[in-house]
Design an enzyme around this catalytic site. Structure first.
Site, PDB file in Angstrom:
ATOM      1  N   LYS A 287       3.853  -0.138  -6.489  1.00 61.01           N
ATOM      2  CA  LYS A 287       3.100   0.918  -5.770  1.00 61.01           C
ATOM      3  C   LYS A 287       3.263   2.439  -6.573  1.00 61.01           C
ATOM      4  O   LYS A 287       2.214   3.005  -6.448  1.00 61.01           O
ATOM      5  CB  LYS A 287       4.134   1.291  -4.535  1.00 61.01           C
ATOM      6  CG  LYS A 287       4.066   0.242  -3.621  1.00 61.01           C
ATOM      7  CD  LYS A 287       4.366   0.555  -2.370  1.00 61.01           C
ATOM      8  CE  LYS A 287       4.085  -0.299  -1.192  1.00 61.01           C
ATOM      9  NZ  LYS A 287       4.785  -1.748  -1.351  1.00 61.01           N
TER      10      LYS A 287
HETATM   11  C1  PLP Z   1       4.216  -3.102  -0.967  1.00 60.40           C
HETATM   12  C2  PLP Z   1       4.487  -4.226  -1.586  1.00 60.40           C
HETATM   13  C3  PLP Z   1       3.765  -5.450  -1.113  1.00 60.40           C
HETATM   14  C4  PLP Z   1       2.795  -5.646  -0.246  1.00 60.40           C
HETATM   15  O1  PLP Z   1       1.907  -4.866  -0.774  1.00 60.40           O
HETATM   16  P1  PLP Z   1       0.524  -4.318   0.128  1.00 60.40           P
HETATM   17  O2  PLP Z   1      -0.576  -3.461  -0.745  1.00 60.40           O
HETATM   18  O3  PLP Z   1       1.034  -3.516   1.244  1.00 60.40           O
HETATM   19  O4  PLP Z   1      -0.238  -5.770   0.645  1.00 60.40           O
HETATM   20  C5  PLP Z   1       4.290  -6.628  -2.055  1.00 60.40           C
HETATM   21  N1  PLP Z   1       5.354  -6.610  -2.743  1.00 60.40           N
HETATM   22  C6  PLP Z   1       5.965  -5.404  -3.054  1.00 60.40           C
HETATM   23  C7  PLP Z   1       7.301  -5.420  -3.814  1.00 60.40           C
HETATM   24  C8  PLP Z   1       5.668  -4.164  -2.447  1.00 60.40           C
HETATM   25  O5  PLP Z   1       6.511  -3.216  -2.556  1.00 60.40           O
END
Ligand code: PLP
Length: 481
Positions: free
Chosen positions: A125
């Site tokens: 993220k």
């Molecule tokens: C947010 C997250 C996901 C999921 O990603 P999306 O974009 O919501 O599908 C998967 N793995 C980790 C470690 C995350 O922080």
């Protein structure tokens, strides 16, 4: 028809709502908002298109320059020199651990891992959020405005947002988190931040209580306007645009021949990450398949299997060892459905009304699910036992420590891949964030990157609040920028 401003050979990208109730706006106008005013999601009127020659010319670009080249097609209301500078400030080697930013590593014949978790909070993220921090500061400065970001987090999003907004003078962050439930590492990632523009609010309750509070505050239009309350949640279009970049980067890093299709396996929760893959494919990146990996909360896997989309109720969501994928509904999914129904806002609105009334929609019955195959989607799911097994296998076969989310993706990739297919698995977090599961799988504690060794013992800064809307409003009113 779209305008071609004087001196430009490319059309301007305008943004509309999936539900048709928003007049077209430019990128800077949709940047700070969440949902469109009609409750839909914001999408570009049409996806920019990248032809094969342009893609070839990008072979040797570094990450910030590639980011600029792609982002300028989404954010064409920002002057090029400014956007170039913002991309360079976001994607620095010091922030992401290497000049590649998203290093690609081969695991096996035809199998690769794209490292997306080397940012400040060790999850993918950060890649979108770091850019968001720069863009927010830039647009707020230009407009002489301030913004108070209010959010709820159960872990990764909150810390990523706080680290991205650190020291941004026109932004304050109010991040609610449950006082129980997060890992000590996740708590420390947020609470140990000493920035004066970041306010950690530990709410007595669970994540749903935090989310309900955010919703209640956001529904008070007067309060929202008076205190300029904004969001950075996963439906923010700029986050999707930023994530498109590493799909291109990975394809280029693989040294794929012109037009050579590559597949991606994506651990999926709110459908943000894999939605960016879909956008990259629609833009012309040669993507063969998008392999959607879910955990036990397999709402999306069920959709791709049957055409029925049935979000879960809060109490039906299982708590798993890949907690960032524990979702009740996939908030970005509406963007895909919009494309599945031929970008028809009326049809989309009707479907979402039906979803509200019946709790599910069936695109299998209407035949609209057929487009899923045209778009290259396949899916699978994993269990806790699967994740432990893949973590052990990766350790044994590749000498690699995986976090449980990345293990979800690799499990499904191994299951789904076809002979001769090149599959890039997206690494969404580092194992250091999820020590307990790694210990369970391997009997050892994963090493931490430099600088994180003493994280939990640093002084923490947060305020404890009851799950009470008026108390929260008073808290914000006393501290808003
Ligand atoms: C947010 C997250 C996901 C999921 O990603 P999306 O974009 O919501 O599908 C998967 N793995 C980790 C470690 C995350 O922080």
């Amino acid at each position: 028809m779209r305008a071609f401003p004087a001196g430009r050979d490319e059309p301007v990208t305008q943004y509309i709502s999936t539900r048709g109730g928003m007049s077209p706006l430019g990128f800077c106008d949709i940047l700070l908002g969440g949902l469109a005013p009609d409750g839909g999601l914001v999408v570009p009127e049409r996806y920019p298109s990248i032809d094969a020659a342009t893609l070839q010319a990008w072979r040797d670009l570094d990450y910030p320059t590639l980011a600029f080249e792609l982002l300028r097609r989404f954010a064409d209301d920002i002057p090029h020199a400014d956007l170039r500078r913002l991309a360079a400030a976001s994607y620095r080697a010091e922030v992401f651990g290497s000049p590649e930013v998203t290093p690609l590593r081969q695991l096996d014949h035809g199998l690769y891992l794209l490292g997306l978790s080397h940012g400040p909070t060790l999850a993918f993220k950060d890649i979108a959020m770091q850019l968001l921090g720069q863009l927010f500061e830039y647009v707020l400065e230009r407009r002489q405005q301030f913004l108070n970001i209010l959010g709820a987090t159960s872990g990764d999003t909150g810390s990523s947002a706080e680290h991205a907004m650190l020291g941004k003078e026109r932004v304050r962050v109010f991040m609610l988190s449950p006082d129980i439930g997060m890992s000590p590492f996740q708590r420390a990632q947020m609470y140990a931040l000493q920035a004066p523009n970041v306010f950690n609010v530990a709410v007595r309750g669970v994540f749903d209580d935090c989310q309900d509070l955010v919703k209640a505050v956001s529904e008070d239009a007067q309060f929202k306007a008076r205190y300029r309350i904004g969001a950075v949640n996963s439906i923010n279009w700029a986050r999707i645009a930023a994530q498109v970049v590493y799909y291109f980067k990975a394809w280029l890093a693989l040294g794929a021949k012109p037009g050579q299709p590559v597949s991606f396996a994506v651990p999926t929760g709110n459908f943000g990450n894999v939605c960016a893959g879909h956008v990259a494919r629609q833009m012309g990146l040669p993507i063969h398949r998008l392999i959607v990996a879910t955990n036990e909360n397999d709402v999306l896997h069920q959709f791709f299997r049957t055409g029925v989309y049935r979000p879960r109720l809060g109490h039906q969501v299982q708590r798993t060892s890949s907690p960032s994928m524990d979702i009740s509904k996939a908030s970005n999914f509406e963007r895909l459905v919009f494309d599945l129904v031929g970008r028809d806002p009326q049809r989309l609105s009707a479907l979402w009304r039906e979803l509200g009334q019946r709790g599910e929609i069936d695109l299998g019955a209407s035949g609209e699910v057929a487009a899923v195959e045209t778009f290259g989607f396949v899916s699978g799911s994993s269990s806790h036992a699967d994740r432990l097994r893949v973590i052990r296998q990766a350790r044994g076969d590749w000498g690699l420590l995986l976090d449980p989310h990345t293990a979800d993706g690799i499990k499904v990739a191994l299951e789904e891949r076809q002979p001769g297919e090149q599959v890039i698995c997206l690494e969404t977090a580092l194992p250091a964030k999820f020590e307990a599961t790694i210990r369970e799988a391997l009997g050892e504690t994963p090493p931490r990157p430099p600088g994180y060794a003493d994280l939990e013992s640093r002084p923490q800064r947060y305020d404890l609040l009851e799950a009470d809307v008026d108390a929260l409003k008073a808290y914000i009113a006393g501290r808003a920028g």
